[in-house]
Scaffold this motif. Structure first.
Motif, mmCIF file in Angstrom:
data_model
loop_
_atom_site.group_PDB
_atom_site.id
_atom_site.type_symbol
_atom_site.label_atom_id
_atom_site.label_comp_id
_atom_site.label_asym_id
_atom_site.label_seq_id
_atom_site.Cartn_x
_atom_site.Cartn_y
_atom_site.Cartn_z
ATOM 1 N N TRP A 141 0.977 -1.238 0.308
ATOM 2 C CA TRP A 141 0.151 -0.388 0.564
ATOM 3 C C TRP A 141 0.862 1.251 -0.228
ATOM 4 O O TRP A 141 0.545 2.158 -0.591
ATOM 5 C CB TRP A 141 -0.906 0.161 1.300
ATOM 6 N N VAL A 186 0.778 3.439 -3.362
ATOM 7 C CA VAL A 186 -0.103 4.458 -3.016
ATOM 8 C C VAL A 186 1.061 6.133 -3.064
ATOM 9 O O VAL A 186 0.403 7.249 -3.904
ATOM 10 C CB VAL A 186 -0.740 5.130 -1.891
ATOM 11 N N SER A 225 0.683 -7.618 -5.394
ATOM 12 C CA SER A 225 -0.088 -7.613 -3.761
ATOM 13 C C SER A 225 -1.973 -7.718 -4.036
ATOM 14 O O SER A 225 -2.678 -8.103 -2.737
ATOM 15 C CB SER A 225 -0.224 -6.308 -3.268
ATOM 16 N N ASN A 273 -4.425 -8.248 -0.569
ATOM 17 C CA ASN A 273 -3.797 -7.233 -0.137
ATOM 18 C C ASN A 273 -4.688 -5.710 -0.827
ATOM 19 O O ASN A 273 -4.321 -4.290 -0.156
ATOM 20 C CB ASN A 273 -2.506 -6.656 0.239
ATOM 21 N N LEU A 274 -5.015 -5.467 -2.239
ATOM 22 C CA LEU A 274 -5.045 -4.640 -2.868
ATOM 23 C C LEU A 274 -6.388 -5.079 -4.110
ATOM 24 O O LEU A 274 -6.791 -6.259 -4.024
ATOM 25 C CB LEU A 274 -4.075 -4.050 -4.132
ATOM 26 N N GLY A 288 -5.631 2.683 3.447
ATOM 27 C CA GLY A 288 -5.168 1.021 3.184
ATOM 28 C C GLY A 288 -5.108 0.500 4.224
ATOM 29 O O GLY A 288 -5.657 -0.932 3.935
ATOM 30 N N MET A 333 -7.271 -2.905 3.421
ATOM 31 C CA MET A 333 -7.035 -4.767 3.752
ATOM 32 C C MET A 333 -7.007 -5.178 5.235
ATOM 33 O O MET A 333 -7.946 -6.536 4.742
ATOM 34 C CB MET A 333 -5.099 -4.620 4.023
#
Length: 457
Positions: A87, A91, A304, A309-310, A438, A442
């Motif tokens: 993240w 980002v 990810s 996770n994303l 973030g 997650m």
């Protein structure tokens, strides 16, 4: 496969120069004043050398880890910690792209001698963003020429700044002249300490090379070599460009978003062909810089996304090229929104750029202890390059950079005096909002993931 383009050692070296040498960050570093030279040399020794060695070992030991820092942290600590890295690492990119987009209208307006309005400025910003997005659809080996040209142009800018700086100083003296004490750090000046994060940021990006391993013939050999050669060149180039800006502009008059243009205008004048050429080249290097970073960031984001996770759409890859186009398109959308929002919020170059630096530095914090953990838990794996030292020495090499990263993050976004509140509060607010986003993302995505966040065996 015969006829397939490969990523050569020269490509790797030039790519590292294009990735790591960030021309737009030279001015904020010069804003430190004469003590910048002390900090450059000190951080080269205490951060750049350990960081370069650790990335060389991890990149050459695990050449199949195309996700670079994400995969290394995942190997050591599992996918939950790696999710934080992903993240933060991702980002930072749309924040960075948006901040650079804001530089374009001002520079073009200066070259044309006019003040561009909001609508034309936004159109130019969006053109920059989506040019980067569409070029990033190409494989690294196919776009190597653009990155190589970008590296050469960046070095050219630094050389021009350095040469003009020497010429200017010989005729007019140093704009920031002072006694020897001005070249030593003033720890009481918290505003100048803010810019130390710029110097650390200026060293970042060597791990991007690990995302090109599938296009290299000998990644175990090429990665350490490229880092050594490029690292030495980058250190020299940064010092030369910082000198050129520092001798021409008094620190009090230096603006962080147009420092190069300001220095050139003082040294040669805005009507000079040198000013025009360097300004245009500077804008071109911003495109090359974003393209060179894009594959590393997009690969991490795609991996990810595969680990929940994303969002899943960020993991979409082009079926023909295998490029992570989903992440690239997401970058374009987010950066475009940030530029549009900046029209109403007043977010300027420095707010977005500083927030980007915070997240990029945070992404590296787990990488260093991950290196130490993998060295201990995976001792039998062949290491073509090995960081020298053991015991306490190895711990210092590992944790000194971590301390510097954390201190730099604090100095960038946390007001350390009452005078800094107005400048740093927007950066801190944006950082907190994006960190919360973030973490929330997650949590939601991991609830949908049936797989545990185990450490990679």
């Amino acid at each position: 496969m015969a006829g397939t383009k490969r990523f050569s050692l020269l490509d790797a070296i030039l790519n590292m120069i294009c990735v790591v040498f960030v021309a737009e960050a030279a001015a904020p570093a010069a804003a430190i004043g004469n003590s910048q030279y002390f900090w450059w040399l000190m951080l080269i020794i205490t951060f750049l050398l350990p960081y370069g060695m650790i990335v060389s070992e991890l990149g050459s030991t695990y050449p199949d880890d195309e996700g670079g820092v994400y995969d290394w942290v995942k190997r050591a600590f599992g996918k939950r910690v790696a999710g934080f890295v992903a993240w933060s690492y991702w980002v930072n990119f749309p924040l960075w792209m948006a901040s650079l987009a804001l530089v374009f209208p001002d520079t073009i307006g200066t070259l044309m001698g006019i003040q561009l309005g909001s609508v034309p400025s936004l159109a130019i910003e969006l053109a920059f963003i989506w040019t980067v997005v569409f070029v990033s659809f190409s494989k690294a080996s196919d776009a190597a020429w653009l990155v190589n040209v970008g590296a050469v142009l960046k070095v050219g800018i630094a050389i021009v700044l350095g040469v003009l700086g020497f010429m200017y100083m010989s005729q007019h003296g140093n704009a920031n002249a002072g006694d020897i004490s001005t070249y030593l750090p003033n720890l009481a000046d918290t505003s100048s300490l803010t810019y130390l994060s710029i110097i650390l940021f200026n060293f970042m990006g060597f791990e991007v090379l690990a995302t090109y391993t599938d296009e290299m013939d000998e990644p175990q050999r090429q990665i350490p070599q490229a880092i050594v050669y490029a690292g030495a060149a980058i250190a020299v180039v940064y010092l030369v460009s910082a000198f050129g800006i520092g001798v021409a502009i008094p620190v009090a008059d230096l603006t962080v978003d147009s420092g190069i243009s300001d220095a050139l205008s003082v040294m040669v004048g805005t009507a000079s062909p040198i000013f025009v050429v360097v300004s245009v080249v500077f804008l071109l290097t911003l495109i090359g810089n974003m393209v060179s970073w894009s594959l590393g960031v997009n690969t991490v984001a795609a991996k990810s996304a595969e680990d929940h996770n994303l969002p899943g759409f960020m993991g979409h890859k082009d079926p023909k090229t295998g490029m992570p186009n989903g992440a690239s398109l997401t970058n374009g959308v987010v950066a475009s929104i940030l530029c549009a929002v900046s029209v109403f919020t007043g977010f300027d170059f420095w707010v977005l750029f500083a927030a980007q630096i915070v997240f990029l530095l945070l992404a590296y914090v787990p990488m260093f202890p991950a290196f130490l953990s993998l060295r201990a838990s995976d001792p039998d794996t062949r290491r073509p390059f090995k960081v020298p030292g053991k015991g306490a020495v190895l711990k210092v090499i590992t944790y000194l950079p971590v301390a510097l990263l954390i201190l730099s993050v604090i100095a960038t976004c946390v007001p350390l005096s009452g005078e800094e509140v107005a400048d740093k509060l927007p950066i801190l607010a944006l950082t907190i909002v994006l960190l919360a986003a973030g973490v929330s993302l997650m949590v939601v995505l991991n609830r949908q993931d049936p797989r545990p966040g185990d450490i990679v065996e």
